[in-house]
Design a protein around this motif. Sequence first.
Motif, short mmCIF file in Angstrom:
data_model
loop_
_atom_site.label_atom_id
_atom_site.label_comp_id
_atom_site.label_asym_id
_atom_site.label_seq_id
_atom_site.Cartn_x
_atom_site.Cartn_y
_atom_site.Cartn_z
N PHE A 96 10.04 -0.90 14.15
CA PHE A 96 9.77 -1.16 12.73
C PHE A 96 11.06 -1.14 11.91
N GLU A 97 11.99 -0.25 12.32
CA GLU A 97 13.27 -0.20 11.63
C GLU A 97 14.06 -1.48 11.83
N LYS A 98 14.10 -1.89 13.11
CA LYS A 98 14.88 -3.07 13.49
C LYS A 98 14.42 -4.30 12.69
N TYR A 99 13.11 -4.45 12.54
CA TYR A 99 12.59 -5.64 11.88
C TYR A 99 12.14 -5.35 10.44
N GLY A 100 12.62 -4.23 9.90
CA GLY A 100 12.20 -3.80 8.58
C GLY A 100 12.23 -4.88 7.51
N ASN A 101 13.29 -5.73 7.54
CA ASN A 101 13.41 -6.74 6.48
C ASN A 101 12.47 -7.93 6.69
N LYS A 102 11.75 -7.97 7.83
CA LYS A 102 10.83 -9.08 8.09
C LYS A 102 9.38 -8.65 7.99
N ILE A 103 9.16 -7.33 8.01
CA ILE A 103 7.80 -6.83 8.01
C ILE A 103 7.34 -6.65 6.57
N THR A 104 6.26 -7.34 6.20
CA THR A 104 5.82 -7.31 4.81
C THR A 104 4.49 -6.59 4.66
N GLY A 105 4.03 -5.95 5.72
CA GLY A 105 2.79 -5.20 5.61
C GLY A 105 2.27 -4.81 6.97
N GLY A 106 1.23 -3.97 6.99
CA GLY A 106 0.64 -3.61 8.25
C GLY A 106 0.28 -2.15 8.32
N HIS A 107 -0.53 -1.80 9.31
CA HIS A 107 -0.97 -0.42 9.49
C HIS A 107 -1.33 -0.18 10.93
N GLU A 108 -1.22 1.10 11.31
CA GLU A 108 -1.84 1.50 12.55
C GLU A 108 -3.29 1.80 12.20
N LEU A 109 -4.21 1.52 13.11
CA LEU A 109 -5.62 1.75 12.82
C LEU A 109 -6.13 2.98 13.55
N GLN A 110 -7.11 3.64 12.96
CA GLN A 110 -7.77 4.74 13.64
C GLN A 110 -8.46 4.20 14.89
N PRO A 111 -8.74 5.07 15.84
CA PRO A 111 -9.33 4.58 17.09
C PRO A 111 -10.65 3.83 16.88
N GLU A 112 -10.98 3.05 17.90
CA GLU A 112 -12.16 2.19 17.83
C GLU A 112 -13.44 2.97 17.54
N ARG A 113 -13.51 4.22 18.01
CA ARG A 113 -14.74 5.01 17.79
C ARG A 113 -15.03 5.23 16.31
N THR A 114 -14.02 4.99 15.44
CA THR A 114 -14.24 5.16 14.00
C THR A 114 -14.77 3.89 13.36
N ALA A 115 -14.87 2.82 14.16
CA ALA A 115 -15.20 1.51 13.58
C ALA A 115 -16.68 1.39 13.26
N THR A 116 -16.96 0.70 12.17
CA THR A 116 -18.33 0.38 11.77
C THR A 116 -18.39 -1.12 11.53
N THR A 117 -19.43 -1.76 12.01
CA THR A 117 -19.53 -3.21 11.82
C THR A 117 -20.74 -3.53 10.96
N VAL A 118 -20.52 -4.40 10.00
CA VAL A 118 -21.64 -4.91 9.19
C VAL A 118 -21.91 -6.33 9.65
N LYS A 119 -23.10 -6.59 10.12
CA LYS A 119 -23.43 -7.97 10.45
C LYS A 119 -24.65 -8.40 9.65
N PHE A 120 -24.96 -9.67 9.72
CA PHE A 120 -26.03 -10.18 8.87
C PHE A 120 -27.13 -10.79 9.73
N ASN A 121 -28.32 -10.25 9.60
CA ASN A 121 -29.49 -10.81 10.29
C ASN A 121 -30.33 -11.56 9.26
N ASN A 122 -30.37 -12.86 9.41
CA ASN A 122 -31.05 -13.71 8.43
C ASN A 122 -30.60 -13.37 7.01
N GLY A 123 -29.30 -13.18 6.86
CA GLY A 123 -28.76 -12.92 5.54
C GLY A 123 -28.85 -11.46 5.10
N PRO B 97 -27.81 -7.65 5.41
CA PRO B 97 -26.75 -6.86 6.05
C PRO B 97 -27.32 -5.74 6.92
N VAL B 98 -26.77 -5.61 8.13
CA VAL B 98 -27.18 -4.55 9.04
C VAL B 98 -25.92 -3.80 9.45
#
Lengths: 389, 119
Positions: free
Chosen positions: B36-63, B65-66
Motif C-alpha cells: 500500500f505504501e509503494k502504490y500510495g499515490n495510485k490508490i484512491t480508495g479501498g478497504h479490507e473486509l470483515q470475514p465472510e461469516r459477517t456477510a448478509t445478503t438482500v435478495k428480491f423474490n418477486n420484488g 426484499p428477503v
Amino acid sequence: MFRDETGRLTAALVRALGDFDLAEELVQEALLEAVEHWPKEGIPDKPGAWLLTTARRKAIDQFRRQARYREKLALLEGASMRDDTAEGDDRLRLIFTCCHPALSREAQVALTLRAVAGLTTIEIARAFITSEATIAQRIVRAKRKIVEARIPYRVPAERDMGERLEEVLAVLYLMFNEGYLATAGERASRRDLAEDAVWLAGLMVRLMPEEPEALGLLALMRLHLARADSRFDVEGNLVLLQDQDRSKWDRERIATALVVLQGAAALRRSGPYQLQAAIAACHAEARSWEATDWQQIVALYDVLLELMPSPIVQLNRAIAHRYLEGAASALPEVDALQEVLDDYYLFHATRAELLRDLGRVAESRAALARALELTANPAERTLLQRRLG
Amino acid sequence: MKYVLLFGETKERAKQWESMPEAQRQAAYAPINQWFEKYGNKITGGHELQPERTATTVKFNNGRPVVTDGPFIEGKESIGGYAEVTVADLDEAIEMAKGWPTGGLVEVRPVVDRGEPQR
C-alpha cells in the motif's frame, strides 16, 4: 482488428478510384489511424463510416500532391528503412495487443488471424470448424475488452517482454498445430492455418530479429512442414516418422530452417522453441531412421525438461530413451507418468509399443485398446486399429 | 483510468488467517502495508473486509426484499478486500496486482467511466 469493415471499404474505394493498389494502401492507413484513436476514444458508432471518411481524407491529401506524386514515390523508396521501422512498430503493437494475456487464448488466436494475418471471419471459422457467428462473437468480445478495460496499444516494456513474447509465440504455435495436426481429409476442406502461422512467425522474426525464441519457433515450424508431405500415405493414413519416405522431405526447407536455428543459437539465449527445433533438426538431418542420433536427442530433451518440466516432454524423452537403451529401460520412465497422463492416448500407445517389444502381449493389447478409447482423430484411430490387428 | 482490485482468498486460507495468533498476523500484514505504501499515490480508495461469516445478503423474490445470511458469491473463494486505483491502463493495474503479496487471487475490473474529468 477491423477486417470486417476493410473488405467493404476497399471495395468502395476501388470502385471510386479505379486503383486497387492505392485503395488498399488508403485502407491500411485508415486502419492504422483507427488503431491509434479507437482504444483511446472508444469505437465510433459507425466505424465503417469513420474509416471511409478517414480514407477519403487521405486520398484527397494524396491527390493534392499528385503533380509531384511520382517524384515523391521515388524519394519514399529511398527512405524505406525509416518507413519500415515505423510500419514495423505499428504491426508489433498490433500483434502484442491481439495477444495480450488479458484476452482468452481463443480470442487471441482469432484476433491475430484477422487483424494481423488479414483473414476474414469466415476463413477463421472454417479453419477451426466452427460457425462464423462464434468467431465473430469472439472477436467482438475481445475488441470490447480492449477498449473497456483499456488494454494498451503498445509494445511491452522491457521487463515484461519475455513473458509477453512467450504469449505471442504460444498463440502462433497453437495456430500452427491446429493446421498441422489436421488429417489429410480435413485439410482438403480447411484453410491451411500452418502456413498462416509460419507467415506470422516470419513476420515476428522480421520485426524482432534479436529474439532467439522467435527464430526458434520459425525453425521448428519449417522443420515440421518440411516433412508434411510424407506424413500421410495415398489413402490418407498417418505414416509414422520411422516409416516415412525421407526422399519426400523438403530438403530446401530443412536447410533454411537450419540456417534460422543457427542464427538463433548465435544469440546465445536458449529456450524451449530452440530446443524443440534442435530435436526436430536431429530427425531432419538423419539420413535414415537407423542413423538417428538418439544420444543427442535424449541430451536435448534433458535440457528441455529443465526449462519446461512437463509430463509430455518427459514422455517424449522416454520414447527417445527407448531407441537408445531399449524398451526394458524406457518402460519404468513411461510408467512413472501413469497418474498425470492417464487420459492421454499417446501415453497408452507408447506403453503398448514398449510392452510389445518386451513380449507382454496381453498388456500391450490392453494399452492399445485404452489408447483407442482416448482419440477421436480418424487417422490416429486407423493406425491404432491396424496395430490391434 | 480507474480500476478496482478485488482481493480474493480461498476460504481455507481465510480461515487460517483468522485463526492466526495476533503477533503472527501483525507480521503477515507487513508486506501488505509495504504494498500500500509503494502504490500510495495510485490508490484512491479501498478497504479490507470483515470475514465472510459477517456477510448478509438482500435478495428480491418477486420484488420483495428477503434478507439472508451469507455472501451472494458461492464458491471456493471469498473477497477479503478491495482497492480502487487510478492508473494509465490495464497493464499498470496488472503490474500492481502481480505485486500483491498474500498469495491470494486478484481480480482487476475497470470501473464504468461516465466521462467525469480524470485525475
